[in-house]
Design a protein around this motif. Structure first.
Motif, PDB file in Angstrom:
ATOM      1  N   VAL A  21      -2.632 -21.299  28.889  1.00  0.00           N
ATOM      2  CA  VAL A  21      -3.869 -22.059  28.719  1.00  0.00           C
ATOM      3  C   VAL A  21      -4.631 -22.123  30.039  1.00  0.00           C
ATOM      4  O   VAL A  21      -4.069 -22.503  31.059  1.00  0.00           O
ATOM      5  CB  VAL A  21      -3.553 -23.487  28.209  1.00  0.00           C
ATOM      6  CG1 VAL A  21      -4.829 -24.278  27.979  1.00  0.00           C
ATOM      7  CG2 VAL A  21      -2.716 -23.425  26.932  1.00  0.00           C
ATOM      8  N   PRO A  22      -5.922 -21.752  30.019  1.00  0.00           N
ATOM      9  CA  PRO A  22      -6.725 -21.858  31.240  1.00  0.00           C
ATOM     10  C   PRO A  22      -6.816 -23.303  31.738  1.00  0.00           C
ATOM     11  O   PRO A  22      -6.602 -24.245  30.968  1.00  0.00           O
ATOM     12  CB  PRO A  22      -8.108 -21.367  30.822  1.00  0.00           C
ATOM     13  CG  PRO A  22      -7.931 -20.698  29.512  1.00  0.00           C
ATOM     14  CD  PRO A  22      -6.682 -21.242  28.894  1.00  0.00           C
ATOM     15  N   GLU A  23      -7.144 -23.465  32.988  1.00  0.00           N
ATOM     16  CA  GLU A  23      -7.216 -24.782  33.636  1.00  0.00           C
ATOM     17  C   GLU A  23      -8.186 -25.720  32.930  1.00  0.00           C
ATOM     18  O   GLU A  23      -7.878 -26.873  32.687  1.00  0.00           O
ATOM     19  CB  GLU A  23      -7.639 -24.603  35.100  1.00  0.00           C
ATOM     20  CG  GLU A  23      -7.883 -25.896  35.852  1.00  0.00           C
ATOM     21  CD  GLU A  23      -6.620 -26.676  36.174  1.00  0.00           C
ATOM     22  OE1 GLU A  23      -6.695 -27.915  36.213  1.00  0.00           O
ATOM     23  OE2 GLU A  23      -5.570 -26.058  36.374  1.00  0.00           O
ATOM     24  N   ASP A  24      -9.374 -25.230  32.623  1.00  0.00           N
ATOM     25  CA  ASP A  24     -10.433 -26.080  32.079  1.00  0.00           C
ATOM     26  C   ASP A  24     -10.800 -25.693  30.654  1.00  0.00           C
ATOM     27  O   ASP A  24     -10.519 -24.589  30.202  1.00  0.00           O
ATOM     28  CB  ASP A  24     -11.687 -25.970  32.950  1.00  0.00           C
ATOM     29  CG  ASP A  24     -11.468 -26.502  34.364  1.00  0.00           C
ATOM     30  OD1 ASP A  24     -10.747 -27.496  34.505  1.00  0.00           O
ATOM     31  OD2 ASP A  24     -12.017 -25.909  35.306  1.00  0.00           O
ATOM     32  N   GLY A  25     -11.452 -26.605  29.969  1.00  0.00           N
ATOM     33  CA  GLY A  25     -12.019 -26.317  28.661  1.00  0.00           C
ATOM     34  C   GLY A  25     -11.028 -26.298  27.521  1.00  0.00           C
ATOM     35  O   GLY A  25     -11.178 -25.511  26.584  1.00  0.00           O
ATOM     36  N   LEU A  26     -10.034 -27.173  27.566  1.00  0.00           N
ATOM     37  CA  LEU A  26      -9.014 -27.194  26.512  1.00  0.00           C
ATOM     38  C   LEU A  26      -9.628 -27.410  25.129  1.00  0.00           C
ATOM     39  O   LEU A  26      -9.299 -26.687  24.185  1.00  0.00           O
ATOM     40  CB  LEU A  26      -7.964 -28.271  26.786  1.00  0.00           C
ATOM     41  CG  LEU A  26      -6.910 -28.406  25.698  1.00  0.00           C
ATOM     42  CD1 LEU A  26      -5.985 -27.201  25.700  1.00  0.00           C
ATOM     43  CD2 LEU A  26      -6.125 -29.682  25.858  1.00  0.00           C
ATOM     44  N   LEU A  27     -10.507 -28.358  25.001  1.00  0.00           N
ATOM     45  CA  LEU A  27     -11.097 -28.663  23.701  1.00  0.00           C
ATOM     46  C   LEU A  27     -11.871 -27.463  23.156  1.00  0.00           C
ATOM     47  O   LEU A  27     -11.716 -27.088  21.983  1.00  0.00           O
ATOM     48  CB  LEU A  27     -12.007 -29.891  23.807  1.00  0.00           C
ATOM     49  CG  LEU A  27     -12.486 -30.473  22.497  1.00  0.00           C
ATOM     50  CD1 LEU A  27     -11.326 -30.884  21.607  1.00  0.00           C
ATOM     51  CD2 LEU A  27     -13.379 -31.676  22.776  1.00  0.00           C
ATOM     52  N   GLN A  28     -12.648 -26.831  23.998  1.00  0.00           N
ATOM     53  CA  GLN A  28     -13.398 -25.640  23.577  1.00  0.00           C
ATOM     54  C   GLN A  28     -12.444 -24.512  23.204  1.00  0.00           C
ATOM     55  O   GLN A  28     -12.662 -23.795  22.229  1.00  0.00           O
ATOM     56  CB  GLN A  28     -14.367 -25.191  24.682  1.00  0.00           C
ATOM     57  CG  GLN A  28     -15.254 -24.037  24.270  1.00  0.00           C
ATOM     58  CD  GLN A  28     -16.124 -24.364  23.066  1.00  0.00           C
ATOM     59  OE1 GLN A  28     -16.580 -25.488  22.863  1.00  0.00           O
ATOM     60  NE2 GLN A  28     -16.360 -23.364  22.218  1.00  0.00           N
ATOM     61  N   LEU A  29     -11.368 -24.368  23.957  1.00  0.00           N
ATOM     62  CA  LEU A  29     -10.364 -23.344  23.666  1.00  0.00           C
ATOM     63  C   LEU A  29      -9.737 -23.578  22.289  1.00  0.00           C
ATOM     64  O   LEU A  29      -9.554 -22.635  21.508  1.00  0.00           O
ATOM     65  CB  LEU A  29      -9.274 -23.335  24.741  1.00  0.00           C
ATOM     66  CG  LEU A  29      -8.138 -22.349  24.515  1.00  0.00           C
ATOM     67  CD1 LEU A  29      -8.604 -20.922  24.761  1.00  0.00           C
ATOM     68  CD2 LEU A  29      -6.958 -22.686  25.403  1.00  0.00           C
TER      69      LEU A  29
END
Length: 172
Positions: A21-29
């Motif tokens: 999982v990338p560092e930022d943007g969990l909700l968008q991911l």
């Protein structure tokens, strides 16, 4: 903004999922991966849905059912930990769940609809967690875990299994 959990916020066996999982943007991911998962499984025939890439491995239908069951369980853990509940949460045996679910008897469309409903509920839950609750620590399967770690695990678990479907089941 929700940031990546530290390694001490979750058991080591979840490292491969969190690392995806990338560092930022969990909700968008989570939203984007909902659409990617729908696209991936929507193009699989009922016959292909029963395919196992090796003896003793789950079928494609069973993998999608496993992704869904695990997300439900992890979302429940997320809710409990986010709300400050300190009651220890039991683990589960994924193979027992797959066997009991009997997803090979369901249509792939039905299993995919179940995943979509589950992911949308997860997204709704995550959108409404208060900022201070992301660092809460609870106990799941006898191990300490934080709210934000669970959210990252949910995303990474789905990514992990979709990658396996693409590489091992659908590779031509």
């Amino acid at each position: 903004m929700l940031k990546r959990p530290e390694k001490n916020e979750y058991p080591d066996y979840y490292v491969p999922y969190v690392d995806l999982v990338p560092e930022d943007g969990l909700l968008q991911l989570l939203k984007e991966n909902l659409q990617k998962t729908v696209s991936l499984f929507d193009n699989i025939s009922e016959e292909e849905g029963l395919h196992c890439y090796a003896p003793g491995k789950w079928s494609i239908k069973e993998v999608l059912g496993h992704i869904t069951d695990t997300e439900r369980i992890m979302s429940y853990r997320l809710l409990r930990v986010a709300r400050g509940d300190q009651t220890p949460l039991a683990g589960f045996n994924e193979n027992d769940y797959v066997q009991a679910a009997q997803t090979n008897n369901l249509s792939l469309k039905t299993i995919l609809e179940d995943f979509k409903a589950t992911r949308n509920a997860t997204i709704s839950l995550i959108q409404n967690i208060p900022a201070q609750a992301w660092e809460n620590t609870g106990n799941a399967n006898g191990m300490a875990i934080t709210t934000r770690a669970i959210a990252y695990i949910i995303a990474g678990h789905q990514m992990h299994h979709c990658k396996i479907v693409e590489e091992r089941y659908l590779k031509k």
